[in-house]
Design an enzyme around this catalytic site. Structure first.
Site, PDB file in Angstrom:
ATOM      1  N   GLU A  83      25.438  19.602   7.756  1.00 29.75           N
ATOM      2  CA  GLU A  83      24.665  18.437   7.308  1.00 29.75           C
ATOM      3  C   GLU A  83      23.464  18.865   6.478  1.00 29.75           C
ATOM      4  OE1 GLU A  83      23.541  14.485   6.777  1.00 29.75           O
ATOM      5  OE2 GLU A  83      25.429  15.303   7.474  1.00 29.75           O
ATOM      6  N   TYR A  86      18.589  24.442   4.709  1.00 34.57           N
ATOM      7  CA  TYR A  86      17.294  24.481   4.027  1.00 34.57           C
ATOM      8  C   TYR A  86      16.590  25.780   4.344  1.00 34.57           C
ATOM      9  CZ  TYR A  86      12.537  23.317   2.635  1.00 34.57           C
ATOM     10  OH  TYR A  86      11.295  23.328   2.035  1.00 34.57           O
ATOM     11  N   VAL A  87      16.052  26.396   3.311  1.00 37.65           N
ATOM     12  CA  VAL A  87      15.205  27.571   3.447  1.00 37.65           C
ATOM     13  C   VAL A  87      13.902  27.262   2.723  1.00 37.65           C
ATOM     14  CG1 VAL A  87      14.912  30.023   2.910  1.00 37.65           C
ATOM     15  CG2 VAL A  87      17.162  29.145   3.620  1.00 37.65           C
ATOM     16  N   GLY A  93      15.517  33.738  -1.461  1.00 39.91           N
ATOM     17  CA  GLY A  93      15.811  35.038  -2.054  1.00 39.91           C
ATOM     18  C   GLY A  93      15.799  36.169  -1.032  1.00 39.91           C
ATOM     19  N   GLY A  95      17.736  36.261   1.687  1.00 39.95           N
ATOM     20  CA  GLY A  95      19.007  36.362   2.392  1.00 39.95           C
ATOM     21  C   GLY A  95      19.165  35.407   3.561  1.00 39.95           C
ATOM     22  N   ASN A 124      21.314  19.935  -8.092  1.00 40.80           N
ATOM     23  CA  ASN A 124      20.782  21.130  -7.450  1.00 40.80           C
ATOM     24  C   ASN A 124      21.548  22.375  -7.909  1.00 40.80           C
ATOM     25  OD1 ASN A 124      19.577  23.003  -5.799  1.00 40.80           O
ATOM     26  ND2 ASN A 124      19.706  21.746  -3.948  1.00 40.80           N
ATOM     27  N   TYR A 131      26.151  28.733  -3.685  1.00 36.57           N
ATOM     28  CA  TYR A 131      27.376  28.464  -2.919  1.00 36.57           C
ATOM     29  C   TYR A 131      28.599  29.051  -3.603  1.00 36.57           C
ATOM     30  CZ  TYR A 131      24.432  25.021  -0.517  1.00 36.57           C
ATOM     31  OH  TYR A 131      23.433  24.397   0.183  1.00 36.57           O
TER      32      TYR A 131
END
Length: 160
Positions: A83, A86-87, A93, A95, A124, A131
């Site tokens: 769902e 998010y980072v 960058g 990992g 995006n 991906y």
């Protein structure tokens, strides 16, 4: 480091979801409360699961994967629907996104699940490139439909 979320993580999970909604320019649609998340993730019948990416140096969560099981009638097995991934921008960058997806893929393989799926906003481009670099491919022949709010009430309410 990737770890399964615990009930004590609900405030940070809520904060990460809000940050994602801001990034996606949809913060007005992010209405889930901490109480709702606690029940969904850790209640008597969990409906979703969460993993956190934790910064090795500070020990602070910097990323989130929130997911639930789906089922493929064609394959006859469960899959994972991601769902939210998010980072935080400051940790990108490093990992963390890859590590979160790797953990979900590991769960799929270990449990015999047939798919790991998610949706991404068409604009995006950084996420899409990321991906695709992992081997994920868009499902261009499918269009997602959604009923919410008034349309959902009209179709499923008592007068339906």
């Amino acid at each position: 480091m990737i770890r399964a979320a615990t009930p004590a993580d609900v405030p940070v999970i809520h904060a990460l979801i809000r940050e994602l909604a801001e990034y996606e320019k949809c913060v007005d649609q992010a209405r889930a409360s901490e109480e709702q998340l606690r029940e969904a993730l850790f209640g008597a019948r969990p409906a979703a699961y969460a993993h956190l990416a934790v910064d090795d140096a500070s020990g602070e969560p910097v990323g989130l994967a929130l997911w639930f099981l789906n089922f493929s009638t064609w394959r006859g097995v469960h899959g994972i629907y991601l769902e939210d991934l998010y980072v935080r921008p400051s940790a990108r960058g490093g990992g963390h996104g890859r590590a979160l997806l790797t953990e979900l893929a590991r769960i799929c393989v270990e449990r015999g699940y047939g798919r790991l799926e998610w949706a991404v906003l068409n604009w995006n481009r950084p996420a899409i490139g990321f991906y695709e670099s992992l081997g994920a491919r868009p499902q261009d022949e499918w269009t997602v439909y959604r009923l919410t709010d008034e349309a959902l009430e009209k179709l499923g309410g008592p007068a339906a």
